[in-house]
Design an enzyme around this catalytic site. Structure first.
Site, PDB file in Angstrom:
ATOM      1  N   GLU A 114       4.801  -2.290   4.798  1.00  0.00           N
ATOM      2  CA  GLU A 114       5.055  -3.305   3.759  1.00  0.00           C
ATOM      3  C   GLU A 114       6.450  -3.270   3.134  1.00  0.00           C
ATOM      4  O   GLU A 114       6.603  -3.411   1.918  1.00  0.00           O
ATOM      5  CB  GLU A 114       3.987  -3.178   2.650  1.00  0.00           C
ATOM      6  CG  GLU A 114       2.576  -3.321   3.177  1.00  0.00           C
ATOM      7  CD  GLU A 114       1.489  -3.184   2.112  1.00  0.00           C
ATOM      8  OE1 GLU A 114       1.808  -2.803   0.971  1.00  0.00           O
ATOM      9  OE2 GLU A 114       0.325  -3.448   2.421  1.00  0.00           O
ATOM     10  N   GLU A 131      -5.639  -4.119   9.983  1.00  0.00           N
ATOM     11  CA  GLU A 131      -6.453  -3.988   8.762  1.00  0.00           C
ATOM     12  C   GLU A 131      -7.277  -5.255   8.540  1.00  0.00           C
ATOM     13  O   GLU A 131      -7.294  -5.833   7.461  1.00  0.00           O
ATOM     14  CB  GLU A 131      -5.550  -3.744   7.536  1.00  0.00           C
ATOM     15  CG  GLU A 131      -4.601  -2.574   7.673  1.00  0.00           C
ATOM     16  CD  GLU A 131      -3.815  -2.271   6.393  1.00  0.00           C
ATOM     17  OE1 GLU A 131      -4.178  -2.758   5.313  1.00  0.00           O
ATOM     18  OE2 GLU A 131      -2.818  -1.521   6.488  1.00  0.00           O
TER      19      GLU A 131
HETATM   20  C1  HAH Z   1      -3.080  -2.760   2.400  1.00  0.00           C
HETATM   21  N1  HAH Z   1      -2.217  -3.483   1.534  1.00  0.00           N
HETATM   22  C2  HAH Z   1      -2.586  -1.316   2.669  1.00  0.00           C
HETATM   23  O1  HAH Z   1      -1.787  -1.289   3.825  1.00  0.00           O
HETATM   24  C3  HAH Z   1      -3.736  -0.337   2.843  1.00  0.00           C
HETATM   25  O2  HAH Z   1      -3.192   0.945   2.947  1.00  0.00           O
HETATM   26  C4  HAH Z   1      -4.695  -0.395   1.690  1.00  0.00           C
HETATM   27  O3  HAH Z   1      -5.749   0.556   1.863  1.00  0.00           O
HETATM   28  C5  HAH Z   1      -5.218  -1.759   1.554  1.00  0.00           C
HETATM   29  C6  HAH Z   1      -4.455  -2.822   1.891  1.00  0.00           C
HETATM   30  C7  HAH Z   1      -2.508  -4.876   1.423  1.00  0.00           C
HETATM   31  C8  HAH Z   1      -1.877  -5.644   0.315  1.00  0.00           C
HETATM   32  C9  HAH Z   1      -2.162  -6.971   0.202  1.00  0.00           C
HETATM   33  O4  HAH Z   1      -2.991  -7.557   1.077  1.00  0.00           O
HETATM   34  C10 HAH Z   1      -1.595  -7.745  -0.838  1.00  0.00           C
HETATM   35  C11 HAH Z   1      -0.755  -7.161  -1.746  1.00  0.00           C
HETATM   36  C12 HAH Z   1      -0.464  -5.842  -1.637  1.00  0.00           C
HETATM   37  C13 HAH Z   1      -1.030  -5.087  -0.612  1.00  0.00           C
END
Ligand code: HAH
Length: 336
Positions: free
Chosen positions: A139, A246
């Site tokens: 990210e 994911e």
């Molecule tokens: C993810 N971020 C992460 O990669 C993961 O490590 C965590 O457990 C859950 C989600 C997603 C995310 C998003 O969809 C929107 C804003 C910030 C982060």
């Protein structure tokens, strides 16, 4: 209570997709117990939901805590599953000490690079041969605006090149591991083009990177099938492997913040089933470039979406229900 289907008549998801890509699930210490039967039947890959993040593995300087992560790796090995590593370098779930000196002031660039290298080396060397790929950087791309990278402690202290260093250290630590850049909203055109530029820049500089992880936190309307296809084609044009890392399909649109539902409406369930069918049709048609599809969980009894974006609101994002029974969405992705 609804009747359970005859277990023997439910094909294993990972068998159905054997010739296409591996089928993964995010797991945690709770679900490794409560979902064990489901996990070992349907999935041939796992990812630790939180247990391999920086704060979990090195909560204090030079104090590595591997117990829980080791158990997850042992689970994967015992059940002949692959394991994805998530994640080495991220702006979240990284302890503050990483960026500070003893007196509380910010550390300099060289020190942060040394600490980064040490973390990556220690973690990757421990799991060499057991974790076949890593989300090296998670990210890093900005959602809005023209800047490619989001400002973070990593960019502030090291500069944009923190990404190159992370991949370089990762490759040195385990030359056999496949190294991924992972992000959400990776199918939205604006962010897609920035991720493409970032990764193309890395490739042009000779940085060791092998794949792009598309998180796939999707919902019943977003993203569009066309945007998903365009994203796959754009990333695949770089010659890299594509992993959906994911996946979950929220029954709520992102801006729908209602909290009154005790179960999904019939319409939500049928739209979700239709969406899963569409997504997997796309995945199958691009199977030559897609090597893995991982759900961010396994069944509706546990999902991080119960707390995101609305704290404490139940969601039902998977193809197995809370009792681990196949939903219509499941049948839609195995019958083709
Ligand atoms: C993810 N971020 C992460 O990669 C993961 O490590 C965590 O457990 C859950 C989600 C997603 C995310 C998003 O969809 C929107 C804003 C910030 C982060």
């Amino acid at each position: 209570m609804n009747q359970s289907v005859n277990e023997a008549q439910v094909p294993a998801l990972s068998d159905v997709y054997e010739d296409y890509f591996s089928i993964g699930a995010a797991v945690n210490p709770l679900t490794l117990g409560t979902q064990k039967k489901l996990l070992t039947k349907h999935f041939n890959s796992i990812t630790a939901e939180n247990e391999m993040k920086f704060e979990a593995l090195q909560p204090k300087p030079d104090q590595f805590t591997f117990d829980t992560a080791d158990k997850m790796v042992a689970f994967a090995q015992a059940h002949d599953m692959k394991m994805r590593g998530h994640t080495l370098i991220w702006h979240n779930q990284t302890p503050d000490w990483m960026f500070l000196q003893k007196d509380g002031t910010t550390i300099d660039r060289e020190t942060l690079l040394e600490r980064m290298k040490k973390h990556i080396q220690t973690v990757m060397e421990r799991y060499r041969g057991k974790i076949y790929c890593w989300d090296v950087v998670n990210e890093a791309v900005a959602d809005e605006g023209d800047a490619i990278l989001r400002p973070s402690k990593w960019t502030n202290i090291i500069g944009d090149s923190f990404i190159e260093y992370a991949f370089k250290y990762a490759h040195e630590a385990d030359p056999d591991a496949l190294l991924f850049y992972n992000d959400y909203n990776a199918c939205h055109p604006h962010k897609r083009d920035k991720i493409y530029q970032l990764v193309k820049g890395l490739i042009d500089k000779g940085v060791p990177i092998h794949g792009i992880g598309l998180q796939a936190h999707w919902n019943i309307v977003d993203p569009s099938y066309d945007d998903i296809k365009r994203a796959i084609e754009t990333y695949a044009s770089l010659g890299l492997s594509i992993h959906f890392t994911e996946m979950d399909v929220s029954v709520f649109e992102y801006h729908d913040r209602r909290i009154d539902l005790l179960e999904p409406t019939k319409e939500m369930v049928s739209r979700q089933a239709e969406r899963y069918q569409g997504f997997f049709e796309i995945f199958r048609s691009y199977a030559d470039v897609i090597d893995s599809v991982t759900f961010w969980g396994a069944a509706d009894d546990y999902t991080w979406l119960d707390d995101f974006p609305v704290t404490g609101r139940k969601n039902w994002p998977f193809v197995f229900d809370a009792r681990h029974q196949p939903k219509t969405a499941f049948w839609n992705i195995v019958d083709f």
